[in-house]
Design an enzyme around this catalytic site. Structure first.
Site, PDB file in Angstrom:
ATOM      1  N   GLY A 100     -29.495  16.687   7.696  1.00 26.41           N
ATOM      2  CA  GLY A 100     -28.138  17.014   8.138  1.00 26.41           C
ATOM      3  C   GLY A 100     -27.605  18.234   7.406  1.00 26.41           C
ATOM      4  N   ASP A 101     -26.454  18.717   7.862  1.00 27.08           N
ATOM      5  CA  ASP A 101     -25.777  19.869   7.239  1.00 27.08           C
ATOM      6  C   ASP A 101     -26.639  21.131   7.249  1.00 27.08           C
ATOM      7  OD1 ASP A 101     -23.642  18.093   6.512  1.00 27.08           O
ATOM      8  OD2 ASP A 101     -24.907  17.412   4.851  1.00 27.08           O
ATOM      9  N   LYS A 114     -25.932  23.443  12.067  1.00 23.63           N
ATOM     10  CA  LYS A 114     -26.070  23.319  13.534  1.00 23.63           C
ATOM     11  C   LYS A 114     -24.865  23.919  14.250  1.00 23.63           C
ATOM     12  CE  LYS A 114     -26.491  18.852  12.974  1.00 23.63           C
ATOM     13  NZ  LYS A 114     -26.787  18.724  11.542  1.00 23.63           N
ATOM     14  N   LYS A 143     -23.061  26.465  13.628  1.00 24.67           N
ATOM     15  CA  LYS A 143     -23.144  27.914  13.820  1.00 24.67           C
ATOM     16  C   LYS A 143     -24.114  28.247  14.966  1.00 24.67           C
ATOM     17  CE  LYS A 143     -24.167  32.274  11.693  1.00 24.67           C
ATOM     18  NZ  LYS A 143     -24.245  33.127  10.530  1.00 24.67           N
ATOM     19  N   ASN A 151     -18.966  10.520  11.424  1.00 23.72           N
ATOM     20  CA  ASN A 151     -19.772  10.838  10.231  1.00 23.72           C
ATOM     21  C   ASN A 151     -20.181  12.312  10.225  1.00 23.72           C
ATOM     22  OD1 ASN A 151     -21.335  10.276  12.460  1.00 23.72           O
ATOM     23  ND2 ASN A 151     -22.896   9.111  11.373  1.00 23.72           N
ATOM     24  N   GLY A 156     -19.483  16.462  10.798  1.00 22.64           N
ATOM     25  CA  GLY A 156     -18.309  17.274  10.490  1.00 22.64           C
ATOM     26  C   GLY A 156     -18.558  18.767  10.562  1.00 22.64           C
ATOM     27  N   HIS A 157     -17.612  19.463  11.171  1.00 23.00           N
ATOM     28  CA  HIS A 157     -17.602  20.935  11.166  1.00 23.00           C
ATOM     29  C   HIS A 157     -16.230  21.371  10.695  1.00 23.00           C
ATOM     30  CE1 HIS A 157     -21.067  21.051  13.697  1.00 23.00           C
ATOM     31  NE2 HIS A 157     -20.464  20.579  14.745  1.00 23.00           N
ATOM     32  N   GLN A 176     -26.104  14.874  12.411  1.00 20.38           N
ATOM     33  CA  GLN A 176     -26.957  14.462  11.285  1.00 20.38           C
ATOM     34  C   GLN A 176     -28.295  15.217  11.369  1.00 20.38           C
ATOM     35  OE1 GLN A 176     -25.447  11.413  13.078  1.00 20.38           O
ATOM     36  NE2 GLN A 176     -23.737  12.209  11.933  1.00 20.38           N
ATOM     37  N   THR A 211     -28.851   7.113   8.874  1.00 19.98           N
ATOM     38  CA  THR A 211     -27.686   6.746   9.662  1.00 19.98           C
ATOM     39  C   THR A 211     -28.124   5.670  10.666  1.00 19.98           C
ATOM     40  OG1 THR A 211     -25.765   7.632  10.831  1.00 19.98           O
ATOM     41  CG2 THR A 211     -27.910   8.587  11.412  1.00 19.98           C
ATOM     42  N   THR A 254     -18.507  18.149   4.360  1.00 15.41           N
ATOM     43  CA  THR A 254     -17.303  18.404   5.163  1.00 15.41           C
ATOM     44  C   THR A 254     -16.539  17.107   5.410  1.00 15.41           C
ATOM     45  OG1 THR A 254     -18.626  20.010   6.346  1.00 15.41           O
ATOM     46  CG2 THR A 254     -16.504  19.509   7.298  1.00 15.41           C
ATOM     47  N   GLY A 311     -16.553  15.411   1.205  1.00 14.72           N
ATOM     48  CA  GLY A 311     -16.352  16.285   0.046  1.00 14.72           C
ATOM     49  C   GLY A 311     -17.361  16.055  -1.075  1.00 14.72           C
ATOM     50  N   LEU A 367     -30.389  31.654   4.468  1.00 14.85           N
ATOM     51  CA  LEU A 367     -31.442  32.401   3.761  1.00 14.85           C
ATOM     52  C   LEU A 367     -30.865  33.158   2.568  1.00 14.85           C
ATOM     53  CD1 LEU A 367     -34.483  33.267   3.877  1.00 14.85           C
ATOM     54  CD2 LEU A 367     -33.695  35.337   5.048  1.00 14.85           C
ATOM     55  N   ASP A 368     -29.635  33.679   2.726  1.00 12.77           N
ATOM     56  CA  ASP A 368     -28.992  34.480   1.675  1.00 12.77           C
ATOM     57  C   ASP A 368     -28.783  33.704   0.379  1.00 12.77           C
ATOM     58  OD1 ASP A 368     -27.171  33.151   3.592  1.00 12.77           O
ATOM     59  OD2 ASP A 368     -25.693  33.615   2.045  1.00 12.77           O
TER      60      ASP A 368
HETATM   61  P1  IMP Z   1     -23.417   6.939   7.953  1.00 11.19           P
HETATM   62  O1  IMP Z   1     -23.915   7.768   9.081  1.00 11.19           O
HETATM   63  O2  IMP Z   1     -21.988   7.197   7.591  1.00 11.19           O
HETATM   64  O3  IMP Z   1     -23.706   5.474   8.163  1.00 11.19           O
HETATM   65  O4  IMP Z   1     -24.249   7.349   6.631  1.00 11.19           O
HETATM   66  C1  IMP Z   1     -25.647   7.101   6.501  1.00 11.19           C
HETATM   67  C2  IMP Z   1     -26.338   8.221   5.759  1.00 11.19           C
HETATM   68  O5  IMP Z   1     -26.320   9.401   6.564  1.00 11.19           O
HETATM   69  C3  IMP Z   1     -25.669   8.610   4.446  1.00 11.19           C
HETATM   70  O6  IMP Z   1     -26.670   9.049   3.527  1.00 11.19           O
HETATM   71  C4  IMP Z   1     -24.797   9.797   4.822  1.00 11.19           C
HETATM   72  O7  IMP Z   1     -24.536  10.645   3.727  1.00 11.19           O
HETATM   73  C5  IMP Z   1     -25.692  10.461   5.849  1.00 11.19           C
HETATM   74  N1  IMP Z   1     -24.940  11.262   6.841  1.00 11.19           N
HETATM   75  C6  IMP Z   1     -24.228  10.800   7.893  1.00 11.19           C
HETATM   76  N2  IMP Z   1     -23.714  11.819   8.587  1.00 11.19           N
HETATM   77  C7  IMP Z   1     -24.119  12.937   7.980  1.00 11.19           C
HETATM   78  C8  IMP Z   1     -23.934  14.336   8.275  1.00 11.19           C
HETATM   79  O8  IMP Z   1     -23.300  14.730   9.265  1.00 11.19           O
HETATM   80  N3  IMP Z   1     -24.526  15.200   7.409  1.00 11.19           N
HETATM   81  C9  IMP Z   1     -25.271  14.792   6.354  1.00 11.19           C
HETATM   82  N4  IMP Z   1     -25.477  13.509   6.057  1.00 11.19           N
HETATM   83  C10 IMP Z   1     -24.902  12.590   6.873  1.00 11.19           C
END
Ligand code: IMP
Length: 430
Positions: A12-13, A16, A18, A38, A40-41, A220, A235, A295, A298, A328-329
């Site tokens: 995740g993170d 995507k 962008k 779960n 976030g942007h 994710q 997740t 996001t 925090g 990459l930067d």
């Molecule tokens: P949940 O999706 O809130 O149940 O979290 C399950 C796992 O997925 C945890 O380790 C979260 O930190 C991770 N996770 C859920 N959504 C994201 C996301 O959008 N980016 C990164 N990690 C995520």
């Protein structure tokens, strides 16, 4: 007509948002198919920051239609907050935003249960505490509520009576009084969600029939997929490309192209094994340079080196041929850059991700070290602008993964993007 999926290829993170933003001008419709608040942007609209968790960032592109598919879990409170902040920023949503009446609804007791489970250290996953897991659990044991059920008093009462007996998230100590309160909340949710609730499956097919181009936006990442990720530290939904079919209601023939988004190193939020995690100063450097803080929550992200073993697994389970490489930067200042090319496990050297979380936690990465370029790439706008060693690094990853990076991102702004293979991007929607 071809349509494409953008998925996260790591934990995740990956950036995507962008890449979706970059592809938006090529499509008419953006569809989310799994997850919920779960994700976030953070986006800037007219100088003010807006946080989107349910709604695809495609909503910022005038005229694009955004669908929240049946595979999602929706927190009505959060969804309506996003709607209000978009409205306040002057974004016209009329006829552009639709929420599947088959998507599952997150209730406060699902959120509470997520928090309680997280507070129990024996069960801690490091979730976002948004109620996502407990709501998918209610769905699978067939006591969840969907948008379509919220305004059906008899069915609602029947379903809630079953949930009271079977849903482990049901508020403790609550008896019939609890049921009436949830009934009232469901009716209120329905009143507020009504302008957006829709049969998005039929709408999507009607749009496809009229020749619209569609982008399916994953959330994710693959290593958080409930089947293919580092279970149980995952997740509660399938995050891989194949999930787009079930989560939006289309057959596999609709989806020809998949873009896997990788960042040039690795990050993870929450618990669970991450073989190439870097605990020392280098990890801190990646976190600071990459602004690696969640996001949604925090939380500081765990940082480490590009893991080509996990990456190759991701390429396989998503059917990737094409990728986008982001951030990459962040590596610009390093003299040496490790890449994990295999794992040393108790069973020997391996290029596979073991299913056993214990074995994965015991795996030691085997690193290949490449020389850094130690030059600022954030101003580079074409492939040949990049220093030779940065190009070598990207090509090394391509060779390890067996894919081609059509896009390389060198900063958060739209302009900080190198389109390396425009023809491949065009072909996604040809
Ligand atoms: P949940 O999706 O809130 O149940 O979290 C399950 C796992 O997925 C945890 O380790 C979260 O930190 C991770 N996770 C859920 N959504 C994201 C996301 O959008 N980016 C990164 N990690 C995520």
């Amino acid at each position: 007509m071809a349509h494409a999926i953008v998925i996260g290829a790591q934990w995740g993170d990956e950036g995507k948002g962008k890449i979706v933003d970059l592809l938006c001008p090529r499509v008419d419709v953006v569809v989310r198919f799994q997850g919920g608040p779960n994700a976030g942007h953070t986006i800037s609209v007219a100088g003010r920051k807006t946080f989107l968790h349910h709604i695809p960032s495609g909503i910022l592109h005038a005229g694009k239609i955004c669908l929240l598919g049946n595979g999602m879990v929706i927190d009505p409170r959060g969804f309506l907050e996003e709607v209000n902040s978009l409205r306040a920023a002057g974004i016209d949503l009329k006829g552009r935003l639709f929420l599947s009446d088959r998507a599952q609804i997150i209730f406060p007791h699902h959120r509470d249960r997520d928090g309680l489970t997280e507070d129990d250290s024996a069960q801690k996953i490091g979730t976002t505490r948004r109620g996502v897991g407990p709501t998918y659990q209610a769905k699978i044991i067939r006591v969840g509520l969907r948008g379509a059920d919220l305004n059906d008093p008899d069915e609602l009462r029947r379903r809630l009576a079953a949930a009271r007996r079977l849903d482990p998230a049901w508020p403790p100590g609550e008896e019939d009084g609890g049921l009436e309160a949830i009934m009232a909340l469901a009716r209120d949710y329905h009143r507020q969600l009504a302008p957006y609730l829709d049969d998005t499956t039929s709408r999507l097919h009607d749009l496809l029939d009229t020749g619209c181009r569609v982008l399916f936006e994953g959330s994710q990442g693959t290593m958080l997929d409930v089947d293919h990720g580092t279970y149980p530290y995952v997740t509660s939904s399938n995050t891989v490309a194949g999930a787009a079919c079930a989560g939006a209601g289309v057959g596999p023939g609709v989806l020809q192209g998949v873009v896997g988004v990788f960042k040039a190193y690795a990050t993870r939020v929450g618990e669970g094994p991450m073989p190439s995690e870097e605990h020392g100063e280098k990890g801190d450097l990646l976190r600071e340079r990459g602004h690696e803080f969640g996001t949604t929550t925090g939380r500081p992200r765990r940082c480490g080196w590009f893991d080509a073993v996990a990456g190759r697994h991701s390429v396989r389970v998503n059917g990737l041929k094409l990728g986008a490489l982001t951030l990459l930067d962040v590596l610009d200042v390093l003299d040496e850059i490790p890449i994990a090319v295999a794992y040393d496990t108790p069973a020997g050297r391996s290029k596979r991700v073991p299913a056993s979380v214990t074995q994965l936690a015991a795996a030691r990465p085997v690193y290949e070290i490449v020389r850094g370029w130690q030059q600022d790439t954030s101003e580079c706008r074409s492939w040949m602008d990049l220093p030779q060693r940065a190009r070598d690094f990207v090509e090394k990853l391509e060779q390890l993964l067996g894919i081609r990076f059509a896009v390389v991102s060198v900063g958060p702004d739209r302009e900080q993007t190198i389109i390396r293979d425009a023809a491949a991007l065009d072909a996604l929607f040809a």
